[in-house]
Scaffold this motif. Structure first.
Motif, PDB file in Angstrom:
ATOM      1  N   THR A  15       0.999  -1.271   0.046  1.00  0.00           N
ATOM      2  CA  THR A  15       0.084   0.069  -0.019  1.00  0.00           C
ATOM      3  C   THR A  15       0.933   1.214   0.083  1.00  0.00           C
ATOM      4  N   GLN A  16       1.950   1.190   0.592  1.00  0.00           N
ATOM      5  CA  GLN A  16       2.869   2.376   0.824  1.00  0.00           C
ATOM      6  C   GLN A  16       3.339   2.571  -0.567  1.00  0.00           C
ATOM      7  N   MET A  17       3.855   1.387  -1.308  1.00  0.00           N
ATOM      8  CA  MET A  17       4.537   1.855  -2.424  1.00  0.00           C
ATOM      9  C   MET A  17       3.435   2.060  -3.655  1.00  0.00           C
ATOM     10  N   GLU A  18       2.343   1.711  -3.395  1.00  0.00           N
ATOM     11  CA  GLU A  18       1.169   2.223  -4.464  1.00  0.00           C
ATOM     12  C   GLU A  18       0.766   3.686  -4.336  1.00  0.00           C
ATOM     13  N   GLU A  19       0.869   4.004  -2.957  1.00  0.00           N
ATOM     14  CA  GLU A  19       0.421   5.370  -2.665  1.00  0.00           C
ATOM     15  C   GLU A  19       1.781   6.096  -3.064  1.00  0.00           C
ATOM     16  N   PHE A  20       2.971   5.925  -2.849  1.00  0.00           N
ATOM     17  CA  PHE A  20       3.952   6.788  -3.367  1.00  0.00           C
ATOM     18  C   PHE A  20       3.997   6.774  -4.920  1.00  0.00           C
ATOM     19  N   LYS A  21       3.510   5.677  -5.747  1.00  0.00           N
ATOM     20  CA  LYS A  21       3.590   5.727  -7.068  1.00  0.00           C
ATOM     21  C   LYS A  21       2.770   6.882  -7.552  1.00  0.00           C
ATOM     22  N   LYS A  22       1.289   6.613  -6.871  1.00  0.00           N
ATOM     23  CA  LYS A  22       0.413   7.627  -7.268  1.00  0.00           C
ATOM     24  C   LYS A  22       0.816   9.070  -7.064  1.00  0.00           C
ATOM     25  N   MET A  23       1.479   9.092  -5.905  1.00  0.00           N
ATOM     26  CA  MET A  23       1.778  10.589  -5.553  1.00  0.00           C
ATOM     27  C   MET A  23       2.841  11.157  -6.718  1.00  0.00           C
ATOM     28  N   ILE A  24       3.543  10.376  -7.117  1.00  0.00           N
ATOM     29  CA  ILE A  24       4.697  10.898  -8.213  1.00  0.00           C
ATOM     30  C   ILE A  24       3.853  10.955  -9.592  1.00  0.00           C
ATOM     31  N   GLU A  25       2.936  10.062  -9.758  1.00  0.00           N
ATOM     32  CA  GLU A  25       2.078  10.058 -10.960  1.00  0.00           C
ATOM     33  C   GLU A  25       1.149  11.519 -11.050  1.00  0.00           C
ATOM     34  N   GLU A  26       0.718  11.728 -10.008  1.00  0.00           N
ATOM     35  CA  GLU A  26      -0.123  13.046  -9.642  1.00  0.00           C
ATOM     36  C   GLU A  26       0.856  14.175  -9.984  1.00  0.00           C
TER      37      GLU A  26
END
Length: 113
Positions: A15-26
Motif C-alpha cells: 500500500t505504501q508503494m502504491e501510494e508513493f507511485k500515485k503521488m509521483i504520477e499525480e
C-alpha cells in the motif's frame, strides 16, 4: 537515491508503494497541465478544472511523506556518536544542526532540497 532507500522495489508494504507511485504520477500530471487560471488570472479563483485543489491535496501528502523520511533519518542518527552521513538527507540534516553556519537551514529547507 537521495532519500537513502528504494521506495518502489518491495522494501515497503504494497500500500505504501502504491501510494508513493500515485503521488509521483499525480505530481508529473499536475506539472504538465494547462491551468486556465494561469492564463486568465481574473478567473483563477474559480479553479475550473480542480487542479489547484488537487495540488493542495498532493502538497499535504508529500509533506507527510517527507516528514516521515526526516523522522526516520533523525532516529537513525540519534543513537550514534560519530555519525557518518550516507545520503543527501543525512548531509542536509547534519547541516541543519550545525550552529556555525551563517545561513541557518530549517526543516522546511531540508524538505525543499
Amino acid at each position: 537515491m537521495v532519500l537513502g532507500k528504494k521506495y518502489m522495489d518491495g522494501s515497503k508494504s504494497e500500500t505504501q508503494m502504491e501510494e508513493f507511485k500515485k503521488m509521483i504520477e499525480e505530481w508529473f500530471l499536475l506539472n504538465g497541465v494547462l491551468n486556465i487560471g494561469d492564463s486568465i488570472p481574473w478567473i483563477g479563483f474559480l479553479d475550473l478544472h480542480g487542479y489547484v485543489k488537487r495540488m493542495k491535496a498532493l502538497c499535504k501528502k508529500l509533506d507527510q511523506f517527507l516528514e516521515q523520511v526526516l523522522d526516520e533519518h533523525n532516529a537513525k542518527r540519534e543513537g550514534v556518536k560519530d555519525f557518518v552521513p550516507k545520503d543527501t538527507v543525512d548531509v542536509l540534516l547534519q547541516l541543519a544542526d550545525d550552529p556555525n553556519l551563517d545561513v541557518k537551514l530549517s526543516r522546511n529547507g531540508v524538505k525543499a532540497f
